[in-house]
Scaffold this motif. Structure first.
Motif, short mmCIF file in Angstrom:
data_model
loop_
_atom_site.label_atom_id
_atom_site.label_comp_id
_atom_site.label_asym_id
_atom_site.label_seq_id
_atom_site.Cartn_x
_atom_site.Cartn_y
_atom_site.Cartn_z
N ALA A 228 39.60 41.20 38.76
CA ALA A 228 38.37 40.41 38.63
C ALA A 228 38.11 40.05 37.17
CB ALA A 228 37.18 41.17 39.20
N ALA A 229 38.44 40.96 36.24
CA ALA A 229 38.24 40.69 34.82
C ALA A 229 39.22 39.65 34.33
CB ALA A 229 38.39 41.98 34.02
N PRO A 230 38.83 38.79 33.40
CA PRO A 230 39.72 37.72 32.95
C PRO A 230 41.02 38.24 32.35
CG PRO A 230 37.75 37.87 31.57
CD PRO A 230 37.50 38.70 32.76
N PRO B 68 32.21 32.75 53.85
CA PRO B 68 33.67 32.73 53.66
C PRO B 68 34.11 32.44 52.23
CG PRO B 68 33.03 31.47 55.60
CD PRO B 68 31.77 31.82 54.88
N MET B 69 33.22 31.81 51.44
CA MET B 69 33.54 31.52 50.05
C MET B 69 33.20 32.67 49.13
SD MET B 69 35.07 28.64 49.52
CE MET B 69 34.72 28.38 47.78
N ALA B 70 32.73 33.79 49.68
CA ALA B 70 32.44 34.96 48.86
C ALA B 70 33.74 35.63 48.42
CB ALA B 70 31.57 35.95 49.63
N THR B 71 33.66 36.48 47.41
CA THR B 71 34.85 37.10 46.84
C THR B 71 35.59 37.98 47.84
OG1 THR B 71 33.90 37.08 44.62
CG2 THR B 71 35.70 38.62 45.02
N PHE C 205 39.21 27.59 33.15
CA PHE C 205 39.88 28.89 33.26
C PHE C 205 40.95 28.85 34.35
CE2 PHE C 205 40.27 33.25 34.94
CZ PHE C 205 40.63 33.91 33.77
N MET C 206 40.68 28.14 35.43
CA MET C 206 41.71 28.00 36.47
C MET C 206 42.96 27.35 35.89
SD MET C 206 39.41 26.53 39.63
CE MET C 206 37.78 27.20 39.95
N GLY C 207 42.77 26.34 35.06
CA GLY C 207 43.91 25.70 34.42
C GLY C 207 44.69 26.67 33.56
N LEU C 208 43.97 27.56 32.85
CA LEU C 208 44.63 28.55 32.00
C LEU C 208 45.44 29.53 32.84
CD1 LEU C 208 45.10 29.76 29.21
CD2 LEU C 208 42.97 31.07 29.50
N LEU D 37 43.93 30.74 45.57
CA LEU D 37 43.77 31.25 44.22
C LEU D 37 42.59 30.62 43.49
CD1 LEU D 37 44.63 32.94 41.81
CD2 LEU D 37 46.28 31.14 41.22
N ASN D 38 42.53 29.29 43.44
CA ASN D 38 41.43 28.66 42.71
C ASN D 38 40.09 28.91 43.38
OD1 ASN D 38 43.11 27.70 40.72
ND2 ASN D 38 43.25 25.63 41.54
N LEU D 39 40.08 28.96 44.72
CA LEU D 39 38.84 29.31 45.41
C LEU D 39 38.41 30.73 45.07
CD1 LEU D 39 39.57 27.78 48.94
CD2 LEU D 39 38.21 26.77 47.10
N TYR D 40 39.36 31.63 44.99
CA TYR D 40 39.06 33.02 44.62
C TYR D 40 38.50 33.08 43.20
CZ TYR D 40 40.00 37.89 43.34
OH TYR D 40 39.89 39.19 42.89
N LEU D 41 39.14 32.37 42.27
CA LEU D 41 38.63 32.35 40.90
C LEU D 41 37.23 31.73 40.85
CD1 LEU D 41 41.87 31.26 39.00
CD2 LEU D 41 40.89 33.57 39.16
#
Length: 452
Positions: free
Chosen positions: A103-105, A176-179, A53-56, A40-44
């Protein structure tokens, strides 16, 4: 050791059909959850979002749990657990797929809120359901097997979460770190969450019926939704250390994948291998813990294992050598979590049976506030300003304080005089002849979501 294996085999054979079906749900759902935990955090991050934002995103489900946890626990205590488990698992699957496609917040936050609704139902109800499907003779073994399945399934989940982006990236000739590759891993987790619903569809009807429900409601009519003053004191002693552990875990555990990425430059596949073997160590440790508890006592087992994890936590915080950091990560995780099933069983046996879901809901609310709410928010701000060291040091302080309080509150609970006191504090809540007995994770409700 042979005696311990014999005890486990005897207990496993005594598990009810409902308990065994729930264990299948645990295994499938934990594979999916482990994948989301890693990705999840890698995706964000791949979408351009920072740690704040990850924390939120990690905090929003906690806010939902805070709002819904107590009503859900009270309703489940009165009407049974099956429907709540099924609804929660379904919402978790739907929201997992939704987050993977967003993708949108605003959309990400909306799906995260729905995930909080699903998580509230399953986290709050799972442990009381297992308690209802067991007795004092096999409850600690059932909870330990459930926790071990969570962590062992995490091995497969972490490997899948690491390998899927790598394989998809190879096909697409991208990073691999791409979306795109990371989204593929998130979608796979959502599909596995859908499979985890199937065992719950086959749970046997609960022995309520019209007469049973009427008797249950009659017995609870004078109890009220909230614990009385004597119960509240016991609840506070159980919940305050758990809340500190939850906050400390939220400050650190939520960000481990980002920690290994930013400090050591690891790829998703490498992080997945580290996470996978952590699950193996945790599973083995959780199965050993009941054997220790029968020798040392439940409270002493919890305190000793949590204190033993602190030096490794500090080593992890300040090490810039990947080898030492990995060793510290394994040892810290296994030691901090191995007392979970024991303290869970201890708490459930201290409270009256008709208060178990209420206690579980309160613990889920406080755990979510810390682990999924304030913890990630505080940690994200600390990391943006000062890196990982101040955040992880805060976790150390929380764990030490929680362990000290747990020892202070319960050090005499397994002695005759402590047992008398504990039973007296719950005698008003329990029906005559059914006062809770003290025979001892943190994180009662759904320990896979509340691991430290």
């Amino acid at each position: 050791m042979n005696r311990g294996l014999t005890d486990y085999w005897r207990a496993f054979r005594s598990f009810s059909s409902g308990a065994r079906l729930y264990l299948w749900h645990t295994m499938l759902g934990s594979v999916a959850w482990s994948m989301v935990t890693l990705l999840l955090n890698l995706y964000l991050y791949s979408l351009g979002y920072r740690q704040d934002f990850m924390g939120l995103v990690n905090a929003l489900p906690a806010a939902v749990t805070m709002a819904l946890g107590l009503p859900v626990g009270g309703l489940a205590d009165r009407y049974g657990y099956r429907a709540f488990l099924l609804a929660g698992s379904t919402l978790t699957a739907v929201s997992g797929i939704g987050v993977a496609l967003a993708a949108a917040p605003g959309a990400i936050l909306a799906w995260a809120a729905l995930s909080g609704m699903g998580g509230t139902l399953t986290w709050v109800i799972g442990t009381p359901y297992l308690a209802s499907q067991s007795d004092e003779a096999n409850r600690m073994e059932l909870l330990s097997v459930n926790f071990a399945l969570m962590t062992a399934a995490g091995f497969a989940g972490s490997l899948l979460a690491g390998q899927i982006p790598q394989r998809v990236a190879a096909v697409l000739a991208t990073d691999p770190m791409a979306t795109g590759p990371l989204r593929a891993g998130m979608l796979a987790a959502g599909l596995l969450s859908t499979l985890a619903v199937v065992p719950l569809l086959r749970l046997p009807p609960e022995p309520w019926g019209a007469k049973g429900r009427a008797r249950a409601l009659s017995s609870l009519a004078g109890a009220g939704w909230l614990p009385d003053r004597q119960e509240a004191g016991l609840f506070a002693r159980i919940l305050v250390p758990a809340a500190l552990i939850g906050f400390g875990a939220g400050v650190m555990v939520t960000f481990f994948q980002i920690f290994f990425r930013l400090r050591f430059g690891l790829e998703p596949g490498q992080i997945g291998v580290i996470f996978a073997f952590t699950s193996v160590f945790n599973a083995v440790a959780s199965l050993v813990t009941p054997l220790l508890a029968r020798r040392m006592g439940k409270v002493r087992t919890v305190v000793a294992t949590q204190l033993a994890s602190i030096p490794f936590l500090l080593l992890l915080t300040f090490s810039y050598d990947l080898r030492w950091a990995t060793v510290a990560y394994y040892a810290r995780s296994a030691l901090m979590n191995m007392g979970g099933p024991v303290s869970m069983a201890f708490a459930l046996e201290l409270v009256a049976p008709h208060r178990r879901a209420t206690l579980s809901s309160l613990e889920a609310m406080l755990g979510s506030l810390g682990r999924g709410g304030l913890g990630p928010l505080v940690s994200g701000l600390l990391q943006v300003r000062g890196g990982f060291e101040p955040a992880f040091t805060l976790t150390t302080l929380c764990y030490v304080a929680a362990t000290a309080l747990y020892w202070w509150f319960f050090k005499d609970a397994e002695r005759p005089q402590g047992l008398t006191t504990a039973m007296a504090s719950t005698s008003k809540a329990a029906p005559r002849g059914k006062a809770a007995t003290s025979t001892v994770e943190r994180a009662g409700a759904g320990s896979e979501k509340n691991s430290a």
